[in-house]
Motif scaffolding. Sequence first.
Motif, PDB file in Angstrom:
ATOM      1  N   GLN A 166       0.835  -1.199   0.000  1.00 26.98           N
ATOM      2  CA  GLN A 166       0.000   0.000   0.000  1.00 26.98           C
ATOM      3  C   GLN A 166       0.869   1.249   0.000  1.00 26.98           C
ATOM      4  O   GLN A 166       1.986   1.204   0.502  1.00 26.98           O
ATOM      5  CB  GLN A 166      -0.892   0.008   1.242  1.00 26.98           C
ATOM      6  N   ASP A 195       0.014   2.047  -3.241  1.00 26.70           N
ATOM      7  CA  ASP A 195      -0.070   1.565  -4.614  1.00 26.70           C
ATOM      8  C   ASP A 195       1.251   0.902  -4.978  1.00 26.70           C
ATOM      9  O   ASP A 195       2.280   1.144  -4.354  1.00 26.70           O
ATOM     10  CB  ASP A 195      -0.417   2.696  -5.589  1.00 26.70           C
ATOM     11  N   ASP A 231      -3.830   0.547  -7.552  1.00 26.78           N
ATOM     12  CA  ASP A 231      -4.268   1.116  -6.272  1.00 26.78           C
ATOM     13  C   ASP A 231      -4.511  -0.047  -5.298  1.00 26.78           C
ATOM     14  O   ASP A 231      -5.604  -0.590  -5.217  1.00 26.78           O
ATOM     15  CB  ASP A 231      -5.545   1.936  -6.469  1.00 26.78           C
ATOM     16  N   SER A 239      -4.401  -0.102  -1.987  1.00 25.07           N
ATOM     17  CA  SER A 239      -5.270   0.227  -0.844  1.00 25.07           C
ATOM     18  C   SER A 239      -6.739   0.037  -1.197  1.00 25.07           C
ATOM     19  O   SER A 239      -7.512  -0.495  -0.396  1.00 25.07           O
ATOM     20  CB  SER A 239      -5.023   1.661  -0.368  1.00 25.07           C
ATOM     21  N   GLU A 240      -7.130   0.452  -2.395  1.00 27.73           N
ATOM     22  CA  GLU A 240      -8.525   0.291  -2.818  1.00 27.73           C
ATOM     23  C   GLU A 240      -8.869  -1.182  -3.010  1.00 27.73           C
ATOM     24  O   GLU A 240      -9.937  -1.640  -2.601  1.00 27.73           O
ATOM     25  CB  GLU A 240      -8.786   1.081  -4.103  1.00 27.73           C
ATOM     26  N   GLU A 258      -7.803  -1.275  -9.766  1.00 24.45           N
ATOM     27  CA  GLU A 258      -7.875   0.073 -10.316  1.00 24.45           C
ATOM     28  C   GLU A 258      -6.468   0.632 -10.495  1.00 24.45           C
ATOM     29  O   GLU A 258      -5.611   0.463  -9.625  1.00 24.45           O
ATOM     30  CB  GLU A 258      -8.697   0.964  -9.394  1.00 24.45           C
ATOM     31  N   VAL A 284      -3.659   3.591 -10.792  1.00 19.92           N
ATOM     32  CA  VAL A 284      -3.413   4.908 -10.223  1.00 19.92           C
ATOM     33  C   VAL A 284      -2.768   5.773 -11.305  1.00 19.92           C
ATOM     34  O   VAL A 284      -2.075   5.271 -12.177  1.00 19.92           O
ATOM     35  CB  VAL A 284      -2.502   4.858  -8.974  1.00 19.92           C
TER      36      VAL A 284
END
Length: 144
Positions: free
Chosen positions: A80, A82, A87, A89-90, A140, A142
Amino acid sequence: MTAIVLPEEFWQGVDQFNQQEFYACHDTLEALWIEAVEPQKRFYQGILQIAVGCYHLSNLNWRGAVVLLGEGIGRLSNYQPDYGGIDVSELLSQSVNLLEALQNVGSEQVADFLRQLEAAQSNGVVVVGGEGVSSFPKLERVDG
């Protein structure tokens, strides 16, 4: 710090993951994982495990889904926020939400949970089973 550049095959696996082609994603990323060295090896393995957890869920294998989601979450926690343009963390947030929802509904309710999850994805409903899960996790990108 040098930017991590991941091979084109990885992005093919990302597309497969995001299209919920979890078995194909597993095959694509496993080929990369076998040849990889750290820190990419553990990163690929974490995403692989989340993909396989989702695959198990789609086949109503509650235990397999819970175990593999948990393993993947643990493997990715040190990447985390990224890594390599993803991403993390997401992804972890979405995966933890799914894991907690599965743990709350239990193995007896996995078929109902999956039906609700699929319905939520197709018509944009935000909450499944009162757990705040509306879809399978997504990888996703970044900006950067």
